[in-house]
Design a protein around this motif. Structure first.
Motif, PDB file in Angstrom:
ATOM      1  N   GLY A 174       0.801  -1.227   0.000  1.00  0.00           N
ATOM      2  CA  GLY A 174       0.000   0.000   0.000  1.00  0.00           C
ATOM      3  C   GLY A 174       0.830   1.272   0.000  1.00  0.00           C
ATOM      4  N   ARG A 175       2.164   1.142   0.041  1.00  0.00           N
ATOM      5  CA  ARG A 175       3.063   2.296   0.070  1.00  0.00           C
ATOM      6  C   ARG A 175       2.649   3.271   1.175  1.00  0.00           C
ATOM      7  N   ARG A 176       2.504   2.761   2.376  1.00  0.00           N
ATOM      8  CA  ARG A 176       2.085   3.593   3.483  1.00  0.00           C
ATOM      9  C   ARG A 176       2.728   3.082   4.765  1.00  0.00           C
ATOM     10  N   MET A 235       0.811  14.288   2.607  1.00  0.00           N
ATOM     11  CA  MET A 235       0.335  12.977   3.021  1.00  0.00           C
ATOM     12  C   MET A 235      -1.177  12.989   3.194  1.00  0.00           C
ATOM     13  N   SER A 244      -0.097   7.962   3.936  1.00  0.00           N
ATOM     14  CA  SER A 244       0.309   7.657   2.565  1.00  0.00           C
ATOM     15  C   SER A 244       0.853   8.940   1.942  1.00  0.00           C
ATOM     16  N   TRP A 277      -2.688   5.610   9.605  1.00  0.00           N
ATOM     17  CA  TRP A 277      -1.969   5.267   8.380  1.00  0.00           C
ATOM     18  C   TRP A 277      -1.680   6.532   7.584  1.00  0.00           C
ATOM     19  N   TRP A 318       7.320   8.375  -1.643  1.00  0.00           N
ATOM     20  CA  TRP A 318       7.661   7.406  -0.597  1.00  0.00           C
ATOM     21  C   TRP A 318       8.947   7.751   0.143  1.00  0.00           C
TER      22      TRP A 318
END
Length: 207
Positions: free
Chosen positions: A34-36, A175, A187, A185, A191
């Motif tokens: 999930g790139r988080r 984010m 994201s 969370w 990244w």
């Protein structure tokens, strides 16, 4: 090559997270697919208190973490407020921050529950919304704005601490946030920038 570079970066992220001291390792999780990343509610509170400490006219009296929202009690220019809120979006840039906090639950004036219910009902149904927003603009400090659904807080990052202004003078980080029972969370559009934030928020992976 791009795929290999991406996987290498993710491997590095996981290695960094797992190398954190035991106490900090419980406060962060990495979702590769999930790139988080997830910060514990306790860590979110600590970071938020450090940032909100500099908002003029606002004092954070208490913070309770729930599975869906944070239950906050605030003093805003002499008014005692209770707000159920959760971060929706965060931007850090040019030594400043902007927070968008959704307010899906209660927003109350603790001195007058009846007036609070009337105010919330009017805002959420749109009745007299323009007049109430104008009143909010007069009462709230310049750093705060609320439209009945989202509270926006902006200002300078502190000079020292986990989110020091110098860390984001020449870089930026945007984010989106999602509240979960186990933590918040985050994201990010970039990244590597999110990993930089983790390094700042949690410190280097050293015992």
């Amino acid at each position: 090559m791009a795929g290999q570079s991406w996987m290498g970066m993710l491997d590095g992220a996981l290695a960094w997270a797992t190398a954190l001291p035991e106490g900090l390792a419980r406060e962060v999780a990495v979702d590769v697919a999930g790139r988080r990343v997830r910060l514990s509610h306790a860590r979110v509170e600590a970071l938020s208190r450090g940032v909100l400490r500099n908002v003029k006219g606002l004092t954070l009296r208490s913070w309770d973490s729930g599975p869906a929202v944070y239950d906050l009690r605030l003093d805003v220019r002499g008014w005692k407020l209770r707000v159920e809120t959760t971060p929706q979006r965060v931007e850090l840039a040019q030594g400043r921050y902007t927070l968008w906090l959704s307010t899906p639950g209660r927003v109350e004036l603790e001195e007058s529950p009846g007036a609070s219910s009337l105010l919330m009902g009017a805002l959420r149904t749109g009745a007299g919304k323009a007049a109430l927003q104008a009143l909010a603009r007069r009462l709230l400090p310049p750093e705060l704005a609320w439209d009945g659904q989202v509270l926006r807080v902006e200002g300078k990052l502190p000079k020292e601490g986990a989110l020091a202004a110098r860390l984001f003078e020449s870089s930026s980080l945007k984010m989106t946030a999602a509240h979960a029972p186990e933590g918040l969370w985050l994201s990010a559009e970039a990244w590597p920038g999110l990993l930089d934030l983790l390094q700042a928020a949690l410190g280097p992976a050293q015992g």
